[in-house]
Design a protein around this motif. Structure first.
Motif, PDB file in Angstrom:
ATOM      1  N   GLU A   1      -5.403   8.520 -13.035  1.00  0.00           N
ATOM      2  CA  GLU A   1      -6.654   7.772 -12.954  1.00  0.00           C
ATOM      3  C   GLU A   1      -6.421   6.345 -12.476  1.00  0.00           C
ATOM      4  OE1 GLU A   1      -8.147   7.999 -16.890  1.00  0.00           O
ATOM      5  OE2 GLU A   1      -8.628  10.132 -16.797  1.00  0.00           O
ATOM      6  N   SER A   2      -5.370   5.703 -13.008  1.00  0.00           N
ATOM      7  CA  SER A   2      -5.105   4.319 -12.607  1.00  0.00           C
ATOM      8  C   SER A   2      -4.687   4.237 -11.144  1.00  0.00           C
ATOM      9  CB  SER A   2      -4.025   3.709 -13.505  1.00  0.00           C
ATOM     10  OG  SER A   2      -2.818   4.434 -13.421  1.00  0.00           O
ATOM     11  N   VAL A   3      -3.910   5.214 -10.675  1.00  0.00           N
ATOM     12  CA  VAL A   3      -3.498   5.214  -9.272  1.00  0.00           C
ATOM     13  C   VAL A   3      -4.692   5.473  -8.364  1.00  0.00           C
ATOM     14  CG1 VAL A   3      -2.100   6.405  -7.540  1.00  0.00           C
ATOM     15  CG2 VAL A   3      -1.114   5.866  -9.773  1.00  0.00           C
TER      16      VAL A   3
ATOM     17  N   SER B   1      -2.588  -2.593 -16.890  1.00  0.00           N
ATOM     18  CA  SER B   1      -3.836  -2.950 -17.573  1.00  0.00           C
ATOM     19  C   SER B   1      -4.836  -1.803 -17.649  1.00  0.00           C
ATOM     20  CB  SER B   1      -4.486  -4.148 -16.878  1.00  0.00           C
ATOM     21  OG  SER B   1      -4.830  -3.836 -15.536  1.00  0.00           O
ATOM     22  N   HIS B   2      -4.578  -0.741 -16.923  1.00  0.00           N
ATOM     23  CA  HIS B   2      -5.525   0.375 -16.912  1.00  0.00           C
ATOM     24  C   HIS B   2      -5.343   1.227 -18.164  1.00  0.00           C
ATOM     25  CE1 HIS B   2      -7.613   4.051 -15.585  1.00  0.00           C
ATOM     26  NE2 HIS B   2      -8.266   3.247 -14.771  1.00  0.00           N
ATOM     27  N   LEU B   3      -6.446   1.629 -18.768  1.00  0.00           N
ATOM     28  CA  LEU B   3      -6.391   2.335 -20.045  1.00  0.00           C
ATOM     29  C   LEU B   3      -6.268   3.851 -19.895  1.00  0.00           C
ATOM     30  CD1 LEU B   3      -9.109   0.339 -22.035  1.00  0.00           C
ATOM     31  CD2 LEU B   3      -6.622   0.044 -22.081  1.00  0.00           C
TER      32      LEU B   3
ATOM     33  N   ALA C   1       0.826  -1.201   0.000  1.00  0.00           N
ATOM     34  CA  ALA C   1       0.000   0.000   0.000  1.00  0.00           C
ATOM     35  C   ALA C   1       0.862   1.253   0.000  1.00  0.00           C
ATOM     36  CB  ALA C   1      -0.949  -0.002   1.206  1.00  0.00           C
ATOM     37  N   TYR C   2       2.066   1.155   0.544  1.00  0.00           N
ATOM     38  CA  TYR C   2       2.985   2.307   0.546  1.00  0.00           C
ATOM     39  C   TYR C   2       3.310   2.737  -0.879  1.00  0.00           C
ATOM     40  CZ  TYR C   2       7.386   4.898   1.054  1.00  0.00           C
ATOM     41  OH  TYR C   2       8.374   5.848   0.968  1.00  0.00           O
ATOM     42  N   GLN C   3       3.485   1.790  -1.778  1.00  0.00           N
ATOM     43  CA  GLN C   3       3.782   2.108  -3.171  1.00  0.00           C
ATOM     44  C   GLN C   3       2.653   2.932  -3.793  1.00  0.00           C
ATOM     45  OE1 GLN C   3       4.282  -1.856  -4.686  1.00  0.00           O
ATOM     46  NE2 GLN C   3       6.440  -1.981  -4.116  1.00  0.00           N
ATOM     47  N   VAL C   4       1.424   2.618  -3.432  1.00  0.00           N
ATOM     48  CA  VAL C   4       0.278   3.343  -3.963  1.00  0.00           C
ATOM     49  C   VAL C   4       0.334   4.800  -3.520  1.00  0.00           C
ATOM     50  CG1 VAL C   4      -2.237   3.433  -4.074  1.00  0.00           C
ATOM     51  CG2 VAL C   4      -1.072   1.219  -3.932  1.00  0.00           C
ATOM     52  N   GLY C   5       0.715   5.045  -2.272  1.00  0.00           N
ATOM     53  CA  GLY C   5       0.831   6.406  -1.785  1.00  0.00           C
ATOM     54  C   GLY C   5       1.910   7.189  -2.511  1.00  0.00           C
ATOM     55  N   VAL C   6       3.044   6.545  -2.771  1.00  0.00           N
ATOM     56  CA  VAL C   6       4.122   7.197  -3.516  1.00  0.00           C
ATOM     57  C   VAL C   6       3.643   7.574  -4.913  1.00  0.00           C
ATOM     58  CG1 VAL C   6       6.397   6.871  -4.569  1.00  0.00           C
ATOM     59  CG2 VAL C   6       5.979   6.093  -2.227  1.00  0.00           C
ATOM     60  N   LEU C   7       3.000   6.642  -5.588  1.00  0.00           N
ATOM     61  CA  LEU C   7       2.531   6.891  -6.953  1.00  0.00           C
ATOM     62  C   LEU C   7       1.453   7.978  -6.975  1.00  0.00           C
ATOM     63  CD1 LEU C   7       2.394   3.203  -8.200  1.00  0.00           C
ATOM     64  CD2 LEU C   7       4.013   4.968  -8.916  1.00  0.00           C
ATOM     65  N   ALA C   8       0.617   8.021  -5.941  1.00  0.00           N
ATOM     66  CA  ALA C   8      -0.400   9.068  -5.863  1.00  0.00           C
ATOM     67  C   ALA C   8       0.260  10.443  -5.745  1.00  0.00           C
ATOM     68  CB  ALA C   8      -1.332   8.813  -4.681  1.00  0.00           C
TER      69      ALA C   8
ATOM     70  N   LEU D   1       2.988  12.235 -16.276  1.00  0.00           N
ATOM     71  CA  LEU D   1       3.929  11.159 -15.951  1.00  0.00           C
ATOM     72  C   LEU D   1       3.350   9.809 -16.369  1.00  0.00           C
ATOM     73  CD1 LEU D   1       6.499  10.074 -14.556  1.00  0.00           C
ATOM     74  CD2 LEU D   1       5.199  10.047 -12.407  1.00  0.00           C
ATOM     75  N   ALA D   2       4.185   8.978 -16.980  1.00  0.00           N
ATOM     76  CA  ALA D   2       3.810   7.613 -17.344  1.00  0.00           C
ATOM     77  C   ALA D   2       5.048   6.745 -17.251  1.00  0.00           C
ATOM     78  CB  ALA D   2       3.226   7.571 -18.754  1.00  0.00           C
ATOM     79  N   PHE D   3       4.838   5.463 -17.036  1.00  0.00           N
ATOM     80  CA  PHE D   3       5.941   4.512 -16.949  1.00  0.00           C
ATOM     81  C   PHE D   3       5.799   3.507 -18.086  1.00  0.00           C
ATOM     82  CE2 PHE D   3       5.421   6.089 -12.612  1.00  0.00           C
ATOM     83  CZ  PHE D   3       6.732   6.450 -12.305  1.00  0.00           C
ATOM     84  N   PRO D   4       6.537   3.680 -19.177  1.00  0.00           N
ATOM     85  CA  PRO D   4       6.434   2.776 -20.324  1.00  0.00           C
ATOM     86  C   PRO D   4       6.904   1.354 -20.022  1.00  0.00           C
ATOM     87  CG  PRO D   4       7.454   4.859 -20.934  1.00  0.00           C
ATOM     88  CD  PRO D   4       7.414   4.828 -19.455  1.00  0.00           C
ATOM     89  N   ILE D   5       7.752   1.203 -18.997  1.00  0.00           N
ATOM     90  CA  ILE D   5       8.262  -0.119 -18.606  1.00  0.00           C
ATOM     91  C   ILE D   5       7.922  -0.316 -17.135  1.00  0.00           C
ATOM     92  CG2 ILE D   5      10.313  -1.571 -18.343  1.00  0.00           C
ATOM     93  CD1 ILE D   5      11.619   0.180 -20.551  1.00  0.00           C
ATOM     94  N   ILE D   6       7.291  -1.442 -16.811  1.00  0.00           N
ATOM     95  CA  ILE D   6       6.891  -1.732 -15.436  1.00  0.00           C
ATOM     96  C   ILE D   6       7.345  -3.143 -15.070  1.00  0.00           C
ATOM     97  CG2 ILE D   6       4.964  -1.912 -13.821  1.00  0.00           C
ATOM     98  CD1 ILE D   6       3.355  -0.079 -15.633  1.00  0.00           C
TER      99      ILE D   6
END
Length: 416
Positions: A87-89, A80-82, A44-51, A60-65
């Motif tokens: 929005e995906s975060v 997978s989010h379009l 869940a910490y990663q979600v906060g960072v990305l938010a 911002l976008a990450f072409p490689i994950i």
């Protein structure tokens, strides 16, 4: 204690080659990678960072994950989010807000005790454990249901076709061969690789790949894919940055979920550590040490490349890489201390039997406690760390922002 480490590239990095697709989809480098490590509920910490990043860096976008363990769950959702990253975060954050322990795994104590009894009887009469041995302490069917509700995997194919995504890697460990395996869905021009004890497999990603990557050792059952069984990718992933680099990353943001332990003086009268404390230390080592060691290797490679005189070519398959490694500034385990009451009763009894109620067992509890009261604190901690470390983060992304004068070709790729 600082939770950030910036390993700069002493030479210019190749952001996007002029002849490379696409010409204007990404505001930042088309070779920017996001690496999400493992750590159970701490994901869940990663979600906060990305938010925090999505809010401060529009476009911002990450072409490689690349994702491992719980990082694979977050990675598959993002890939997978379009929509846009913001929005995906936001959707991922909402999904975590609804997630509970029962929505990830279930521990059926009666079935567990019965299986242990059967094994004991078979061992006593010389029959061995047999095929009915315990595959894991918990049933992870709820996690599979959560994934199927949250991530529409056809979106990965669409994002690659629409040139919004270059590649996504889900990393697991083969219990059959002992190798680290990266399951990769990528654009056709991106090659796969094979090295000692690790390889990539081009495939159409499924929920099985994510379940395998997130199969926490001892706790969750292994997952069969083809002719092999797979478990948590962190177990044998000695080079967690490697999948992203093989996929063409020239700049990497890696979000870890643990921080370096501070040595402490142990009182003479202190009791021996309980099983839960030992398990917590084991998980912490699995999810932390490899990422730190890999960052040090990349730092040395950057140093050696910087020492090459102008006009001299770099060794084959080496290139400078910009790395930003972000760890929590807070001890996430301490946020779980005293929270065993948030676990379902059967899980709570099992955790207490291992000594999980002791103060020193908060590390283990932090890995297995999926509850909004805890995970919301982790999201908040990640969001706050972006603000706390913003001056360093801002410089990292400023260097990656695309402009014509920065589009230079540095030649060979660095893979390790």
């Amino acid at each position: 204690m600082s939770g950030i480490r910036h390993i700069p590239s002493a030479k210019p990095i190749d952001l996007t080659r002029p002849d490379e697709r696409p010409s204007g989809v990404w505001k930042y480098s088309s070779h920017l990678a996001l690496v999400l490590g493992g750590g159970g509920a701490r994901g869940a910490y990663q979600v906060g960072v990305l938010a925090g990043l999505a809010e401060r860096l529009p476009g911002l976008a990450f072409p490689i994950i690349s994702g491992t363990s719980v990082g694979a769950i977050n990675a598959i959702y993002l890939a997978s989010h379009l929509g846009a990253l913001s929005e995906s975060v936001a959707g991922l954050r909402e999904a975590w807000a609804r997630l509970t322990t029962e929505g990830v795994y279930q521990v059926r104590l009666f079935n567990l005790i019965l299986s242990l009894a059967r094994m004991g009887v078979k061992g006593a009469i010389g029959m061995g454990g047999g095929p009915g041995g315990i595959r894991g302490l918990a049933d992870t069917k709820p996690l599979r249901e959560f994934l199927s509700r949250s991530a529409e995997l056809r979106g990965i194919t669409a994002n690659i076709a629409n040139q919004r995504l270059r590649a996504v890697a889900i990393n697991a460990t083969s219990y059959t061969t002992g190798r680290a395996v990266s399951f990769v869905q990528a654009a056709a021009e991106i090659p796969m690789w094979e090295r000692a004890q690790r390889l990539a497999v081009r495939t159409q990603l499924t929920y099985d790949h994510v379940m395998a990557s997130a199969a926490l050792p001892l706790m969750f059952p292994a997952v069969r894919i083809g002719d092999e069984f797979y478990g948590d990718g962190s177990v044998r992933q000695m080079a967690p940055l490697a999948p992203a680099l093989h996929l063409g990353a020239r700049a990497v943001l890696a979000i870890g979920l643990s921080r370096t332990r501070v040595p402490r003086v142990v009182p003479r009268e202190m009791d021996a550590p309980a099983a839960a404390e030992a398990v917590g230390l084991l998980f912490d080592a699995i999810f932390l040490d490899a990422l730190e060691a890999d960052a040090e290797r990349l730092d040395r490679i950057n140093y050696l490349l910087a020492a090459i005189p102008e006009g001299k070519s770099a060794p084959e398959n080496l290139r400078p890489v910009e790395l930003l490694l972000l760890h929590p500034s807070k001890d996430l385990g301490k946020l779980a201390a005293g929270q065993t009451h948030l676990l379902p009763s059967n899980v709570r009894h099992a955790v207490r039997a291992l000594g999980g109620h002791r103060a020193g067992a908060s590390e283990m509890l932090g890995f297995v406690l999926f509850h909004p009261a805890y995970t919301s604190l982790l999201v908040e901690a990640g969001y706050e760390d972006v603000g706390l470390q913003w001056s360093i983060l801002e410089k990292f992304f400023e260097k990656l922002e695309r402009s014509s004068e920065k589009m230079v070709d540095t030649g060979p790729h660095q893979v390790h």
